[in-house]
Design an enzyme around this catalytic site. Structure first.
Site, PDB file in Angstrom:
ATOM      1  N   GLY A 205       1.286  -1.601  -0.309  1.00 21.03           N
ATOM      2  CA  GLY A 205       0.043   0.478   0.230  1.00 21.03           C
ATOM      3  C   GLY A 205       0.915   1.380   0.208  1.00 21.03           C
ATOM      4  N   GLY A 210       2.593   2.415   5.135  1.00 20.74           N
ATOM      5  CA  GLY A 210       3.925   1.734   5.894  1.00 20.74           C
ATOM      6  C   GLY A 210       3.805   2.347   7.026  1.00 20.74           C
ATOM      7  N   GLU A 227       5.852  -3.495   0.935  1.00 26.13           N
ATOM      8  CA  GLU A 227       5.768  -3.008  -0.244  1.00 26.13           C
ATOM      9  C   GLU A 227       4.903  -1.464  -1.059  1.00 26.13           C
ATOM     10  OE1 GLU A 227       7.176  -4.499  -3.621  1.00 26.13           O
ATOM     11  OE2 GLU A 227       7.679  -6.455  -2.094  1.00 26.13           O
ATOM     12  N   CYS A 261       1.212   0.021  -9.187  1.00 27.54           N
ATOM     13  CA  CYS A 261       2.674   1.018  -8.385  1.00 27.54           C
ATOM     14  C   CYS A 261       3.140   1.287  -9.191  1.00 27.54           C
ATOM     15  CB  CYS A 261       2.260  -0.388  -7.509  1.00 27.54           C
ATOM     16  SG  CYS A 261       3.324  -1.441  -8.307  1.00 27.54           S
TER      17      CYS A 261
HETATM   18  P1  NAD Z   1      -4.722   0.621   0.134  1.00 28.65           P
HETATM   19  O1  NAD Z   1      -6.082   1.943   0.495  1.00 28.65           O
HETATM   20  O2  NAD Z   1      -5.739  -0.154  -0.509  1.00 28.65           O
HETATM   21  O3  NAD Z   1      -4.729   0.126   1.908  1.00 28.65           O
HETATM   22  C1  NAD Z   1      -3.650  -0.955   1.777  1.00 28.65           C
HETATM   23  C2  NAD Z   1      -4.018  -1.453   2.702  1.00 28.65           C
HETATM   24  O4  NAD Z   1      -3.747  -1.055   4.479  1.00 28.65           O
HETATM   25  C3  NAD Z   1      -5.416  -1.972   3.579  1.00 28.65           C
HETATM   26  O5  NAD Z   1      -5.144  -3.827   3.766  1.00 28.65           O
HETATM   27  C4  NAD Z   1      -5.901  -1.278   3.721  1.00 28.65           C
HETATM   28  O6  NAD Z   1      -7.173  -1.979   4.835  1.00 28.65           O
HETATM   29  C5  NAD Z   1      -5.106  -0.853   5.131  1.00 28.65           C
HETATM   30  N1  NAD Z   1      -5.089   0.222   5.798  1.00 28.65           N
HETATM   31  C6  NAD Z   1      -5.620   1.381   5.261  1.00 28.65           C
HETATM   32  N2  NAD Z   1      -5.919   2.013   6.617  1.00 28.65           N
HETATM   33  C7  NAD Z   1      -5.409   2.374   7.169  1.00 28.65           C
HETATM   34  C8  NAD Z   1      -5.201   2.294   8.217  1.00 28.65           C
HETATM   35  N3  NAD Z   1      -4.703   3.848   8.553  1.00 28.65           N
HETATM   36  N4  NAD Z   1      -4.188   1.957   9.289  1.00 28.65           N
HETATM   37  C9  NAD Z   1      -3.939   0.321   9.248  1.00 28.65           C
HETATM   38  N5  NAD Z   1      -4.726  -0.680   8.147  1.00 28.65           N
HETATM   39  C10 NAD Z   1      -4.428   0.696   6.838  1.00 28.65           C
HETATM   40  O7  NAD Z   1      -3.773   1.096  -0.900  1.00 28.65           O
HETATM   41  P2  NAD Z   1      -3.582   2.337  -0.288  1.00 28.65           P
HETATM   42  O8  NAD Z   1      -2.664   3.100   0.359  1.00 28.65           O
HETATM   43  O9  NAD Z   1      -4.040   3.457  -1.365  1.00 28.65           O
HETATM   44  O10 NAD Z   1      -2.758   1.578  -2.017  1.00 28.65           O
HETATM   45  C11 NAD Z   1      -1.951   2.635  -3.268  1.00 28.65           C
HETATM   46  C12 NAD Z   1      -0.765   2.742  -1.981  1.00 28.65           C
HETATM   47  O11 NAD Z   1      -0.248   1.377  -2.771  1.00 28.65           O
HETATM   48  C13 NAD Z   1       0.583   3.210  -4.292  1.00 28.65           C
HETATM   49  O12 NAD Z   1       1.094   4.386  -3.407  1.00 28.65           O
HETATM   50  C14 NAD Z   1       0.901   2.583  -4.646  1.00 28.65           C
HETATM   51  O13 NAD Z   1       1.883   2.601  -4.888  1.00 28.65           O
HETATM   52  C15 NAD Z   1       1.130   1.420  -3.265  1.00 28.65           C
HETATM   53  N6  NAD Z   1       1.188   0.080  -4.169  1.00 28.65           N
HETATM   54  C16 NAD Z   1       2.570  -0.641  -3.683  1.00 28.65           C
HETATM   55  C17 NAD Z   1       2.330  -2.000  -4.297  1.00 28.65           C
HETATM   56  C18 NAD Z   1       3.809  -2.590  -4.618  1.00 28.65           C
HETATM   57  O14 NAD Z   1       3.333  -4.056  -4.869  1.00 28.65           O
HETATM   58  N7  NAD Z   1       5.001  -1.777  -3.915  1.00 28.65           N
HETATM   59  C19 NAD Z   1       1.475  -2.777  -5.171  1.00 28.65           C
HETATM   60  C20 NAD Z   1       0.230  -2.314  -5.406  1.00 28.65           C
HETATM   61  C21 NAD Z   1       0.237  -0.483  -4.861  1.00 28.65           C
END
Ligand code: NAD
Length: 472
Positions: A205, A210, A227, A261
């Site tokens: 995410g 993270g 990731e 990503c």
């Molecule tokens: P998302 O909103 O799906 O969140 C990812 C996870 O974090 C989910 O399981 C969600 O429930 C949890 N989450 C959300 N808010 C939270 C909080 N406040 N506290 C604890 N957990 C929480 O994903 P996103 O963050 O919108 O994803 C987009 C980002 O992810 C982009 O930056 C993208 O580049 C990155 N990404 C990276 C990869 C990789 O493989 N490196 C793949 C896909 C996406």
């Protein structure tokens, strides 16, 4: 009524302690079950991904005014189902070799001893997926976790709710119900879940969340893989076949409407290259999606209103050279190229994560290196050149997660390459054997020989100490 998180984790911990996941047979069975889950439920999976990202069924108005649906399953099939199936097949093929204890080389002092590295599972791992590839990003790490002999709690993203619900329904039908459990929920549930003690956390995410995940892991000194994402640049020069380069760049940007990503985030090139890039991009987009991209069944939509509004605001940056059409009712944003973008513009301050591609002028590969290295380390870097000297310089001077030269994305599809970021784009890596290693604790073992000759070899360590013993 779902179990409280403490009980869910305890159930997995008890299962792990029973030792059932340690046998290669068990791991093979679970991997095969996961494979069957994907094969037997492909259409339901595509349907769920379609609901979440409108990747599968796009409803268009026919000439006679009657709504009909067009199936464009290819993208989801490739990137949500087939990619995981391939990962499972590769894990099944290599499992015995990966799990075998390793025998590293040893020095003279240990010549008569046994030196081994055991590949131990961590225990109960938490896998947190992201919404943009809901199945791939939850199940690819799961393959590694199973192969390495762990139990796992899977927490898919609530943003892709249809996919998350389907995983919660299918996984208990196919996998061992004590060892592998799915937890649903949003911020509140995830915050509570993260208070539990895990033996490993694998998070996909944004960097912002993270940091939250890493802070929670610190409470129990739990190791993590993060990731993350970031701005992945492209450098392109005038030595390439522009037709081929543009197709490969735009494919990387248009898959999943840019919500990937490792999608190319911005282009660095000279003014002359920019002109031919923009002209060719118009042609290619027309060829792929026709004159009305919105009605094409092959172009996706933005996952949420929040992201749509954020992306729409970027269209005020620079000048729209291609695209620019939007429709909030469908969360549609056309593939868009922006020129005259300044490095200080809002679009250059955060990961775009949508189908908008800004172009920034640089005069040389050295300028491109300075531009990229003055920012956070990217997850991916794409170099388009036929000049091998420049390519070498760019590869050697840009620190990033991974590089594709003369393509976008595809380094992530090579299963013998590690996939992961560095710095703000992440820590740790996975795919193939790297997934297995991520979920494996490498346990050192030294078996000393009690033979008097072996004892002689190490006797210099015993007191009384003397000059002669030190120099031995
Ligand atoms: P998302 O909103 O799906 O969140 C990812 C996870 O974090 C989910 O399981 C969600 O429930 C949890 N989450 C959300 N808010 C939270 C909080 N406040 N506290 C604890 N957990 C929480 O994903 P996103 O963050 O919108 O994803 C987009 C980002 O992810 C982009 O930056 C993208 O580049 C990155 N990404 C990276 C990869 C990789 O493989 N490196 C793949 C896909 C996406």
């Amino acid at each position: 009524m779902p179990l409280p998180f403490l009980q869910i984790v305890q159930k997995a911990r008890d299962a792990f302690r029973s030792g059932c996941t340690r046998s290669v047979d068990f791991r093979e069975r679970q991997l095969k079950q996961l494979l069957w889950m994907l094969e037997e439920n492909t259409s339901e999976i595509l349907e769920a991904v379609g609901k979440d990202l409108r990747k599968v069924r796009v409803y268009v108005l026919a000439d006679d005014g009657v709504n009909f649906s067009v199936d464009s399953k290819q993208e989801a099939l490739l990137l949500e189902v087939n990619v995981v199936i391939n990962e499972i097949k590769s894990a099944l093929f290599h499992l015995k070799e990966w799990t075998k204890p390793e025998k590293p080389s040893k020095g003279l002092v240990n010549a008569m001893d046994t030196v081994i590295i055991y590949n131990d599972p961590y225990g109960v791992v938490l896998i947190m997926g992201a919404w943009n590839y809901p199945f791939q990003l939850s199940l690819m790490p799961l393959v590694g976790a199973i192969a390495a002999g762990n139990c796992a709690i899977i927490k898919p993203s609530e943003v892709a709710s249809a996919s998350a619900d389907l995983m919660a329904r299918l996984i208990p039908k196919y996998l061992d119900q004590d060892c592998f459990q799915v937890v649903l929920g949003g911020v509140l549930e995830t915050t509570m879940l993260l208070k539990e003690q895990f033996d490993y956390i694998f998070y996909t995410g944004s960097a912002t969340i993270g940091k939250i995940v890493r802070a929670a892991a610190n409470e129990h000194l739990t190791p993590v893989t993060l990731e993350l994402g970031g701005k992945s640049p492209i450098y392109i020069d005038n030595t390439v076949d522009m037709g081929i380069a543009v197709r490969r760049i735009l494919w990387g940007k248009c898959v999943n409407a840019g919500q990937t990503c490792i999608a190319p985030d911005y282009v660095l090139c000279s003014e002359a290259v920019r002109a031919s890039f923009v002209a060719k991009a118009k042609e290619v987009l027309e060829e792929w999606y026709g004159s009305n991209v919105k009605s094409s069944p092959d172009f996706g939509r933005i996952a949420s209103d929040k992201h749509f509004t954020r992306l729409q605001s970027f269209l005020n940056n620079g000048r729209i050279a291609v695209g620019g059409e939007t429709d909030p009712s469908e969360r549609f944003i056309a593939p868009t190229i922006l020129t005259d973008v300044k490095p200080t513009d809002p679009i250059m301050q955060e990961e775009i994560f949508g189908p908008i591609l800004p172009v920034i002028n640089v005069d040389s590969p050295s300028d491109a290196i300075s531009f990229i290295t003055s920012r956070d380390k990217p997850l991916a870097f794409y170099i388009f050149t036929n000049n091998s000297k420049d390519m070498k310089m760019l590869v050697e001077n840009v620190l990033c997660g991974g590089i594709s030269c003369n393509d976008t994305f595809m380094h992530a599809a090579v299963d013998t390459l590690p996939f992961g970021g560095v710095g703000y784009s992440g820590m740790g890596a996975y795919h193939g054997v790297y997934s297995f290693n991520t979920f494996t604790h490498k346990k050192s073992f030294l078996g000393k020989n009690l033979n008097p000759i072996a004892e002689k070899l190490i006797s210099a360590r015993y007191p009384p100490y003397s000059e002669r013993k030190i120099n031995f």
